[in-house]
Write an enzyme that holds these catalytic residues in place. Sequence first.
Site, mmCIF file in Angstrom:
data_model
loop_
_atom_site.group_PDB
_atom_site.id
_atom_site.type_symbol
_atom_site.label_atom_id
_atom_site.label_comp_id
_atom_site.label_asym_id
_atom_site.label_seq_id
_atom_site.Cartn_x
_atom_site.Cartn_y
_atom_site.Cartn_z
ATOM 1 N N ASP A 72 0.890 -1.173 0.000
ATOM 2 C CA ASP A 72 0.000 0.000 0.000
ATOM 3 C C ASP A 72 0.925 1.219 0.000
ATOM 4 O OD1 ASP A 72 -2.342 1.597 0.198
ATOM 5 O OD2 ASP A 72 -2.078 1.771 2.359
ATOM 6 N N SER A 73 0.323 2.411 -0.082
ATOM 7 C CA SER A 73 1.132 3.626 -0.016
ATOM 8 C C SER A 73 1.611 3.900 1.416
ATOM 9 C CB SER A 73 0.313 4.812 -0.513
ATOM 10 O OG SER A 73 -0.782 5.029 0.360
ATOM 11 N N CYS A 98 -11.087 2.694 0.488
ATOM 12 C CA CYS A 98 -9.653 2.996 0.592
ATOM 13 C C CYS A 98 -9.219 2.281 1.853
ATOM 14 C CB CYS A 98 -9.423 4.501 0.717
ATOM 15 S SG CYS A 98 -7.730 4.932 1.184
HETATM 16 N N1 DGL Z 1 -4.783 3.124 0.925
HETATM 17 C C1 DGL Z 1 -4.828 3.429 -0.449
HETATM 18 C C2 DGL Z 1 -6.142 3.104 -1.093
HETATM 19 O O1 DGL Z 1 -6.754 2.139 -0.677
HETATM 20 C C3 DGL Z 1 -4.122 4.667 -0.950
HETATM 21 C C4 DGL Z 1 -4.323 5.942 -0.258
HETATM 22 C C5 DGL Z 1 -3.432 7.016 -0.857
HETATM 23 O O2 DGL Z 1 -2.211 6.852 -0.831
HETATM 24 O O3 DGL Z 1 -3.983 8.001 -1.375
HETATM 25 O O4 DGL Z 1 -6.569 3.700 -2.036
#
Ligand code: DGL
Length: 279
Positions: free
Chosen positions: A19-20, A196
Amino acid sequence: MISQVPVAKTASLPVGIFDSGVGGLTVAAAIRQRMPREQLLYIGDLARQPYGTKSPQTVVRYALKAADFLVRRGIKALVVACNTASAVALEPIAARFPGLPVIGVVEAGAAGAALASSHGRIVVAATEGTCRSGAYERAIARRRAGAHVICTPCPLFVALAEEGLTDGPIVEAVARHYLGPLLDHAAATDCLVLGCTHFPLLAPALGRLAGPDVRLVDCAEATAGLLAEALSSGLAAPAGAVGGLTLIATDAPDRFARIASVLFPSMGGIPPVELADLF
Ligand code: DGL
């Protein structure tokens, strides 16, 4: 043109997850709960977050770098624990690593919504990139024809979760700003998808705002279920194997460890976080 990379899979290898940032740990926690014998190798791409405001081309590039890194370390399956990357990068990743099971969270979230929604009136809270992709609308329509789906971007939720700020007046004000008008108006809304992987961390505040008649759907458990299915044909860790969690960050590993231990006390202690670059 994506060049293919062969992958040698064995049951003793870890499951790769990325993930980020800390959001994907909501998925890692559900996987540990369901499959405690598995070794998990998690990378949080803190150097490049947020993904949600980036163009699809950039997110695909970042996602391929993260997948390359994990495959080089050795994994038997990959969980894309990021909706933004799952929305645009699953096909490129699968094309690059033929034979590697690749599981995305959008399909899991959509399956959860199709089941949880009583009347097919569904709001998806997600990043800008996920909403722009239309991935949730398509995935829900495949499972529930005629569902009415509104995807609404809530980018500040990511920053709040990365700050460890998951409840209280600031979170409530931001949640009301993004979702209040939708939830007030659409009296018929019966399901709010946390589209998210950072957003389940804000679930108590979001649940209060949505009220008791709206079901909250989190993709983590459904993703763990899809992974269990993918490993069931000879790739699951053998009986007696000891599971574990290795954490890697592309920047600020100490901050990542600090926030993760505040947000995930149930993971039983966050190990020291390795620093790695994806270039
Ligand atoms: N947690 C990620 C998602 O589900 C990314 C959130 C991000 O870095 O903007 O989209």
